[in-house]
Design a protein around this motif. Structure first.
Motif, PDB file in Angstrom:
ATOM      1  N   ASN A 172       0.808  -1.216   0.000  1.00 46.80           N
ATOM      2  CA  ASN A 172       0.000   0.000   0.000  1.00 46.80           C
ATOM      3  C   ASN A 172       0.846   1.272   0.000  1.00 46.80           C
ATOM      4  O   ASN A 172       0.372   2.343   0.373  1.00 46.80           O
ATOM      5  N   SER A 173       2.087   1.154  -0.423  1.00 47.46           N
ATOM      6  CA  SER A 173       2.990   2.314  -0.395  1.00 47.46           C
ATOM      7  C   SER A 173       2.508   3.435  -1.301  1.00 47.46           C
ATOM      8  O   SER A 173       2.467   4.609  -0.910  1.00 47.46           O
ATOM      9  N   ILE A 174       2.151   3.101  -2.540  1.00 43.29           N
ATOM     10  CA  ILE A 174       1.714   4.129  -3.493  1.00 43.29           C
ATOM     11  C   ILE A 174       0.431   4.781  -3.002  1.00 43.29           C
ATOM     12  O   ILE A 174       0.276   6.008  -3.043  1.00 43.29           O
ATOM     13  N   THR A 175      -0.492   3.968  -2.501  1.00 41.00           N
ATOM     14  CA  THR A 175      -1.762   4.493  -2.009  1.00 41.00           C
ATOM     15  C   THR A 175      -1.552   5.494  -0.881  1.00 41.00           C
ATOM     16  O   THR A 175      -2.158   6.564  -0.856  1.00 41.00           O
TER      17      THR A 175
ATOM     18  N   GLY B  25       8.118   7.558   1.771  1.00 41.79           N
ATOM     19  CA  GLY B  25       8.666   8.897   1.658  1.00 41.79           C
ATOM     20  C   GLY B  25       9.333   9.148   0.322  1.00 41.79           C
ATOM     21  O   GLY B  25       9.239  10.242  -0.250  1.00 41.79           O
ATOM     22  N   SER B  26       9.997   8.123  -0.215  1.00 40.04           N
ATOM     23  CA  SER B  26      10.675   8.299  -1.508  1.00 40.04           C
ATOM     24  C   SER B  26       9.673   8.442  -2.650  1.00 40.04           C
ATOM     25  O   SER B  26       9.931   9.146  -3.628  1.00 40.04           O
ATOM     26  N   ILE B  27       8.504   7.785  -2.518  1.00 38.83           N
ATOM     27  CA  ILE B  27       7.448   7.944  -3.537  1.00 38.83           C
ATOM     28  C   ILE B  27       6.886   9.359  -3.477  1.00 38.83           C
ATOM     29  O   ILE B  27       6.661  10.007  -4.505  1.00 38.83           O
ATOM     30  N   VAL B  28       6.671   9.858  -2.258  1.00 42.84           N
ATOM     31  CA  VAL B  28       6.196  11.244  -2.102  1.00 42.84           C
ATOM     32  C   VAL B  28       7.220  12.215  -2.684  1.00 42.84           C
ATOM     33  O   VAL B  28       6.859  13.201  -3.345  1.00 42.84           O
ATOM     34  N   ALA B  29       8.507  11.945  -2.456  1.00 44.37           N
ATOM     35  CA  ALA B  29       9.563  12.800  -3.010  1.00 44.37           C
ATOM     36  C   ALA B  29       9.470  12.850  -4.531  1.00 44.37           C
ATOM     37  O   ALA B  29       9.556  13.923  -5.148  1.00 44.37           O
ATOM     38  N   ASP B  30       9.285  11.697  -5.150  1.00 47.25           N
ATOM     39  CA  ASP B  30       9.177  11.620  -6.601  1.00 47.25           C
ATOM     40  C   ASP B  30       7.978  12.430  -7.108  1.00 47.25           C
ATOM     41  O   ASP B  30       8.075  13.157  -8.098  1.00 47.25           O
TER      42      ASP B  30
ATOM     43  N   ASN C 200      -8.772  25.235   9.499  1.00 43.09           N
ATOM     44  CA  ASN C 200      -7.658  25.002   8.579  1.00 43.09           C
ATOM     45  C   ASN C 200      -7.086  23.587   8.679  1.00 43.09           C
ATOM     46  O   ASN C 200      -5.953  23.346   8.283  1.00 43.09           O
ATOM     47  N   VAL C 201      -7.879  22.687   9.227  1.00 43.46           N
ATOM     48  CA  VAL C 201      -7.443  21.296   9.371  1.00 43.46           C
ATOM     49  C   VAL C 201      -8.323  20.384   8.520  1.00 43.46           C
ATOM     50  O   VAL C 201      -9.559  20.511   8.536  1.00 43.46           O
ATOM     51  N   VAL C 202      -7.679  19.491   7.782  1.00 42.86           N
ATOM     52  CA  VAL C 202      -8.386  18.462   7.009  1.00 42.86           C
ATOM     53  C   VAL C 202      -8.084  17.113   7.645  1.00 42.86           C
ATOM     54  O   VAL C 202      -6.918  16.760   7.833  1.00 42.86           O
ATOM     55  N   CYS C 203      -9.120  16.370   8.008  1.00 45.09           N
ATOM     56  CA  CYS C 203      -8.932  15.070   8.667  1.00 45.09           C
ATOM     57  C   CYS C 203      -9.623  13.965   7.894  1.00 45.09           C
ATOM     58  O   CYS C 203     -10.723  14.152   7.360  1.00 45.09           O
ATOM     59  N   THR C 204      -8.972  12.797   7.845  1.00 47.38           N
ATOM     60  CA  THR C 204      -9.573  11.593   7.262  1.00 47.38           C
ATOM     61  C   THR C 204      -9.360  10.429   8.233  1.00 47.38           C
ATOM     62  O   THR C 204      -8.409  10.440   9.017  1.00 47.38           O
ATOM     63  N   PRO C 205     -10.241   9.421   8.202  1.00 50.39           N
ATOM     64  CA  PRO C 205     -10.194   8.332   9.201  1.00 50.39           C
ATOM     65  C   PRO C 205      -9.246   7.188   8.848  1.00 50.39           C
ATOM     66  O   PRO C 205      -9.667   6.068   8.584  1.00 50.39           O
ATOM     67  N   HIS C 206      -7.951   7.480   8.824  1.00 49.84           N
ATOM     68  CA  HIS C 206      -6.916   6.486   8.534  1.00 49.84           C
ATOM     69  C   HIS C 206      -7.199   5.781   7.197  1.00 49.84           C
ATOM     70  O   HIS C 206      -7.330   4.555   7.114  1.00 49.84           O
ATOM     71  N   LEU C 207      -7.258   6.597   6.144  1.00 44.70           N
ATOM     72  CA  LEU C 207      -7.567   6.093   4.800  1.00 44.70           C
ATOM     73  C   LEU C 207      -6.324   5.839   3.955  1.00 44.70           C
ATOM     74  O   LEU C 207      -6.441   5.519   2.781  1.00 44.70           O
ATOM     75  N   GLY C 208      -5.141   5.981   4.558  1.00 43.54           N
ATOM     76  CA  GLY C 208      -3.904   5.892   3.777  1.00 43.54           C
ATOM     77  C   GLY C 208      -3.806   4.679   2.883  1.00 43.54           C
ATOM     78  O   GLY C 208      -3.312   4.762   1.765  1.00 43.54           O
ATOM     79  N   ALA C 209      -4.290   3.544   3.371  1.00 42.71           N
ATOM     80  CA  ALA C 209      -4.188   2.305   2.592  1.00 42.71           C
ATOM     81  C   ALA C 209      -5.513   1.918   1.951  1.00 42.71           C
ATOM     82  O   ALA C 209      -5.649   0.823   1.419  1.00 42.71           O
ATOM     83  N   SER C 210      -6.496   2.826   2.012  1.00 40.55           N
ATOM     84  CA  SER C 210      -7.860   2.462   1.597  1.00 40.55           C
ATOM     85  C   SER C 210      -8.126   2.766   0.138  1.00 40.55           C
ATOM     86  O   SER C 210      -8.811   3.732  -0.208  1.00 40.55           O
TER      87      SER C 210
ATOM     88  N   VAL D  88      -0.161  13.307  -0.719  1.00 44.79           N
ATOM     89  CA  VAL D  88      -0.171  14.356  -1.729  1.00 44.79           C
ATOM     90  C   VAL D  88      -1.574  14.974  -1.826  1.00 44.79           C
ATOM     91  O   VAL D  88      -1.722  16.202  -1.954  1.00 44.79           O
ATOM     92  N   ALA D  89      -2.595  14.124  -1.730  1.00 43.39           N
ATOM     93  CA  ALA D  89      -3.970  14.626  -1.778  1.00 43.39           C
ATOM     94  C   ALA D  89      -4.255  15.576  -0.616  1.00 43.39           C
ATOM     95  O   ALA D  89      -4.884  16.632  -0.792  1.00 43.39           O
ATOM     96  N   LEU D  90      -3.791  15.231   0.591  1.00 50.94           N
ATOM     97  CA  LEU D  90      -3.988  16.106   1.749  1.00 50.94           C
ATOM     98  C   LEU D  90      -3.185  17.397   1.596  1.00 50.94           C
ATOM     99  O   LEU D  90      -3.611  18.462   2.074  1.00 50.94           O
ATOM    100  N   MET D  91      -2.041  17.312   0.930  1.00 53.38           N
ATOM    101  CA  MET D  91      -1.245  18.512   0.690  1.00 53.38           C
ATOM    102  C   MET D  91      -2.022  19.484  -0.203  1.00 53.38           C
ATOM    103  O   MET D  91      -2.097  20.687   0.081  1.00 53.38           O
TER     104      MET D  91
END
Length: 528
Positions: free
Chosen positions: A100-103, A155-160, A275-285, A109-112
């Motif tokens: 789930n690294s890419i996800t 982190g390296s995927i985010v860097a790319d 100024n806060v955006v929150c999601t319910p631990h969706l990183g791998a979803s 990036v989406a939250l950024m």
């Protein structure tokens, strides 16, 4: 009998089929993880347990699982598995760190973007019938500095992705080499410089004692005014109360959080701030990620239970499916040499040195060392195995040393095990011949060639005429048949060693009779 695997959380049907296609018996009960009592009732019937986040693998549950060999977590986080307890019981714990690294990187990036352009608040306002163009004044991402704390897999995927967005990317990671930084196209900096320069900070590091509250009140104060902070890694990396204060003061312009100190989070210091955006631990979803981690854990567990291959284990050296067949006879050799030394050790163990010479030095020596330690400690602790042995040795303060030499001497491959006790050092060496059978080729510097047998006698003596005849007479009278007989000596008439493979197990009376023979210095029964 085929290994049995229990799946106690929801997993892809394709993953279930992978287990079946590999010849394993599978019991798919996706809601069982929520019923800890029912799980404890049946866990003793399985060799493998595949889980997601609902199942809690506690020390108490592991006590009910004498057959269990491996726990596979479909995902990265293993907060729901008691790894020290699993290690102590010899159970491998695997995760799927790459599925789930890419996800997760894409979510960061989406939250950024969401925090840069106030997208959630603007959406709510617009759908409420308002048209507040002047209220939502965002910032561009192009040309800004992205600071990445933790530049590993995700982190390296985010860097790319950041480089692709024409951002300047800087990274703080003690394990990031200068060469890797150049390869990624990022600038390696220390933490203070990252805090000072970054317009956006995103965290991609595990939660450890060193990283807990890495963005503390003190470090948040060091950041550039107007910074935006993203956390899709682990709750606890950021002091949430301190971040809320910095948001209230306007020092931090925005934050995007997918993870929190307490989850599920019904209340949090960050909740409610505009100024806060929150999601319910969706990183791998995502559909793709869920499928990927399920397939990956099924492949890994199947490879281990059918071939002995170990991938992405958190408490065991990795063994690839390709190297497992070649490594297996040397794993057996290492374990037998350890067992030999362990059965002869009567005083406290202080240190262990393993020397690998020739072809074996190019193999996965971490796995071989684990096997040798398991054999060494098994006479004292019956439940120890390759998984638990290194941790047991560490807990007891036993120093472990590995030496590798690529040059070949007498044998293509040689493994020498030296143990240091409170009184002495003892070394035993072995190899694997072309027939795949492990042999002892050296004991305490004395050369010999001895096959391992289930029951053996180890005898040290003075090399004098009549010893072999006297020994044969004692064993013959006891009706104990000699299967193999190997001898070695330092010089004629000097110290000698005999290793005798026998049918059956000699009784104490036989051992005592051998010990009383002329010129015998020591006799010990061995079991393999």
């Amino acid at each position: 009998m085929a290994p049995r695997v229990l799946i106690s959380d929801s997993l892809s049907p394709t993953a279930v089929q992978i287990f079946k296609d590999r010849g394993l018996e599978v019991d798919y009960q996706p809601n069982l993880g929520k019923d800890k009592d029912k799980l404890a009732e049946i866990i003793g019937n399985y060799d493998g347990l595949a889980i997601r986040s609902a199942t809690k693998v506690t020390a108490k549950l592991l006590e009910k699982a004498p057959r269990l060999k491996v726990v596979g977590r479909a995902g990265i986080g293993v907060d729901n598995v008691d790894i020290p307890a699993a290690t102590a019981r010899g159970v491998i714990v695997m995760n799927t760190p790459f599925g789930n690294s890419i996800t997760t990187a894409e979510h960061a990036v989406a939250l950024m973007f969401a925090t840069a352009r106030d997208i959630p608040a603007a959406d709510a306002s617009t759908q409420a019938g308002k048209w507040e163009k002047n209220r939502f004044m965002g910032v561009e991402i192009t040309g800004k500095t992205l600071g990445i704390i933790g530049c590993g897999n995700i982190g390296s995927i985010v860097a790319d992705r950041g480089i692709g967005l024409r951002m300047r990317v800087i990274a703080f990671d003690p394990f990031l080499t200068p060469e890797r930084a150049v390869e990624l196209g990022v600038e390696k900096v220390d933490l203070d410089e990252l805090l000072r320069r970054a317009d956006f900070i995103t965290l991609h590091t595990p939660l450890t004692d060193k990283t807990r509250n890495i963005l503390s009140a003190e470090n948040i104060a060091k950041t550039k005014k107007g910074v935006r902070i993203i956390n899709c890694a682990r709750g606890g990396l950021v002091d949430e109360a301190a971040l809320r204060a910095a948001l209230d003061s306007g020092h931090v312009a925005g934050a995007g959080f997918d993870v929190f100190v307490e989850e599920p989070a019904s209340a949090n210091p960050l909740f409610g701030h505009p100024n806060v955006v929150c999601t319910p631990h969706l990183g791998a979803s995502t559909t793709e990620a869920q499928e990927n981690v399920a397939l990956q854990v099924a492949e890994q567990m199947s490879d281990y239970l059918t071939k002995g291959a170990v991938q992405n284990a958190l408490n065991m050296p990795s063994i690839s499916a390709e190297e497992a067949p070649k490594l297996t006879p040397f794993v057996k050799l290492a374990e037998l040499l350890g067992s030999f030394a362990g059965q002869l050790t009567e005083t406290g163990l202080v240190g262990v040195r393993l020397e690998y010479e020739g072809e074996v030095a190019k193999m996965n020596t971490r796995a071989l060392t684990a096997a040798a330690l398991a054999g060494l400690m098994k006479p004292l602790m019956d439940s120890v195995n390759m998984v638990s042995a290194p941790a047991v040795a560490k807990d007891r303060g036993i120093a472990i040393e590995e030496v590798r030499r690529d040059d070949q001497r007498t044998f293509d491959s040689l493994l020498r095990l030296t143990i240091k006790t409170e009184r002495q050092e003892r070394a035993v060496a072995g190899t694997v011949f072309s027939d795949g059978k492990p042999r002892i080729v050296e004991i305490k510097g004395i050369q010999m060639d001895a096959e391992f047998q289930p029951s053996m006698l180890y005898v040290t003596n003075k090399d004098k005429p009549g010893f072999i005849g006297n020994l044969g007479t004692v064993l013959g009278k006891a009706e104990i048949n000699i299967a193999t007989f190997a001898v070695g000596r330092t010089a004629p008439g000097e110290d000698a060693i005999a290793l005798i493979g026998v049918d059956g197990v000699p009784g104490d009376d036989v051992i005592a009779a051998v010990g009383k023979l002329p010129n015998v210095l020591q006799v010990k029964p061995l079991r393999f």
